[in-house]
Design a protein around this motif. Structure first.
Motif, PDB file in Angstrom:
ATOM      1  N   ARG A 121      -8.157   0.533   0.682  1.00 17.81           N
ATOM      2  CA  ARG A 121      -6.814   1.096   0.517  1.00 17.81           C
ATOM      3  C   ARG A 121      -5.849   0.480   1.525  1.00 17.81           C
ATOM      4  O   ARG A 121      -5.840   0.832   2.703  1.00 17.81           O
ATOM      5  N   ASP A 123      -2.711   0.944   1.691  1.00 13.95           N
ATOM      6  CA  ASP A 123      -1.733   1.928   2.149  1.00 13.95           C
ATOM      7  C   ASP A 123      -2.260   2.751   3.322  1.00 13.95           C
ATOM      8  O   ASP A 123      -1.473   3.396   4.040  1.00 13.95           O
ATOM      9  N   PHE A 294       1.432  -3.598   4.136  1.00 16.86           N
ATOM     10  CA  PHE A 294       2.150  -2.622   3.308  1.00 16.86           C
ATOM     11  C   PHE A 294       2.882  -3.313   2.156  1.00 16.86           C
ATOM     12  O   PHE A 294       2.915  -2.800   1.029  1.00 16.86           O
ATOM     13  N   TYR A 295       3.445  -4.484   2.422  1.00 16.97           N
ATOM     14  CA  TYR A 295       4.107  -5.244   1.356  1.00 16.97           C
ATOM     15  C   TYR A 295       3.114  -5.621   0.258  1.00 16.97           C
ATOM     16  O   TYR A 295       3.421  -5.489  -0.943  1.00 16.97           O
ATOM     17  N   HIS A 297       0.473  -4.028  -0.502  1.00 15.85           N
ATOM     18  CA  HIS A 297       0.178  -2.795  -1.230  1.00 15.85           C
ATOM     19  C   HIS A 297       1.228  -2.524  -2.308  1.00 15.85           C
ATOM     20  O   HIS A 297       0.884  -2.137  -3.434  1.00 15.85           O
ATOM     21  N   THR A 298       2.500  -2.741  -1.983  1.00 11.96           N
ATOM     22  CA  THR A 298       3.570  -2.509  -2.953  1.00 11.96           C
ATOM     23  C   THR A 298       3.498  -3.502  -4.118  1.00 11.96           C
ATOM     24  O   THR A 298       4.050  -3.234  -5.201  1.00 11.96           O
ATOM     25  N   GLN A 299       2.820  -4.628  -3.869  1.00  9.76           N
ATOM     26  CA  GLN A 299       2.686  -5.648  -4.913  1.00  9.76           C
ATOM     27  C   GLN A 299       1.457  -5.427  -5.790  1.00  9.76           C
ATOM     28  O   GLN A 299       1.147  -6.229  -6.668  1.00  9.76           O
ATOM     29  N   GLY A 300       0.731  -4.330  -5.541  1.00  8.25           N
ATOM     30  CA  GLY A 300      -0.375  -3.963  -6.399  1.00  8.25           C
ATOM     31  C   GLY A 300      -1.763  -4.341  -5.896  1.00  8.25           C
ATOM     32  O   GLY A 300      -2.746  -4.191  -6.628  1.00  8.25           O
TER      33      GLY A 300
END
Length: 301
Positions: A121, A123, A294-295, A297-300
């Motif tokens: 994970r 995140d 974190f970036y 994570h935002t990209q999937g």
């Protein structure tokens, strides 16, 4: 998983493990980018075997220093043994307590819940990296303030010293190591060394003791992950989807050898950075890495 991927992960692990920047976070991100699942038993076993490789690198690199600090006499060894055993007990107690707390809260009602399922994970890894970065920064600033109090060539020797850490310092380092176990990204070496520094230990002393704790802890972690893989193998075989145990073990051994040599290089770099007083830069690196994770994570990922 190809041997090339294993070698690449081993090099990354070896270079990052002995720097206070969380090798686990770097390896997990690399696995994600390679399309691998970091939470599977095969991958968690590979990771701890990579840690084993760097453990041997630690022993080779620090042996001369440890011999002078911890094995110079029976009294010195006895004091060191008591401190490292005490710190390891605290690590086990606090690490297991946090693990059970997470499994009984985040996985409430889930059968056979394992904290390892959270290891992929991003995140969760991002804030752990940020927390480690803040702690390293605070420790670096504290160290600079402490050194500024000493008159050059006089009392500073008392601060640096060549012995081991105190009982109180080993206590906080053991507790901090326990906090680092369940969280990928919360750098074990970075946070334990910082904990030692914040409780009054020179970073050279904290560095030596931190890596000694890792040597004691690693075999137990390897055993736990090996049992987890064997258990998963039995479950998979019963479900008609057997796990290649032989292939997993061979890949892990290859990774261990590669991480050993990469670890020796990383240790040389870490020691030079510690001596140059640039500890705080590792904190900045962790904060930047947290933003990158974190970036992703935002990209999937």
């Amino acid at each position: 998983m190809s041997i090339l991927k294993v070698i690449l992960l081993a090099i990354l692990q070896g270079l990052a493990e002995l720097l206070p920047v969380s090798s686990s976070a770097h390896v997990v991100v690399a696995e994600k980018l390679m399309g691998l699942d970091p939470s599977t038993p095969q991958m968690t076993l590979l990771l701890v075997m990579l840690h084993t490789g760097t453990m041997f690198a630690v022993i080779v690199y620090f042996w001369k220093t440890w011999r002078q600090a911890y094995f110079s006499s029976s009294e010195a060894f006895g004091e060191f043994a008591k401190l490292v055993i005490w710190a390891t007990i605290l690590t086990a107690v606090f690490g297991e307590a946090i693990k059970k707390l997470i499994e009984h809260t985040l996985f409430k009602g889930v059968d056979h819940a394992e904290i390892e399922s959270l290891f992929g994970r991003l995140d969760l890894i991002a804030p752990a990296l940020a927390a480690a970065g803040v702690l390293i920064l605070i420790a670096g600033l504290y160290e600079r303030r402490q050194l500024a109090r000493f008159i050059p060539g006089r009392a500073i020797e008392k601060f640096i010293g060549r012995g081991t850490v105190s009982f109180g310092q080993s206590t906080w380092m053991g507790i901090t190591q326990g906090l680092a176990l369940p969280f990928r990204g919360f750098s074990r070496s970075g946070t334990t060394i910082s904990a030692g520094m914040l409780t009054g230990a020179a970073k050279e002393r904290a560095e030596r003791f931190s890596f000694a704790m890792a040597v004691v802890l690693t075999p137990a972690v390897v055993g736990v992950e090996a049992l987890r893989l064997v258990k998963a193998s039995h479950v998979a075989k019963a479900a008609g989807m057997p796990i290649d145990l032989h292939g997993s073990i061979v890949a892990s051994l290859i990774g261990m050898i590669c991480s050993f040599f990469a670890g020796l290089v990383a240790l040389k770099w870490l020691s030079s950075w510690l001596e140059s007083g640039k500890w705080w830069l590792f904190g900045i690196y962790c904060l930047v890495a947290s933003g990158v994770v974190f970036y992703l994570h935002t990209q999937g990922y």
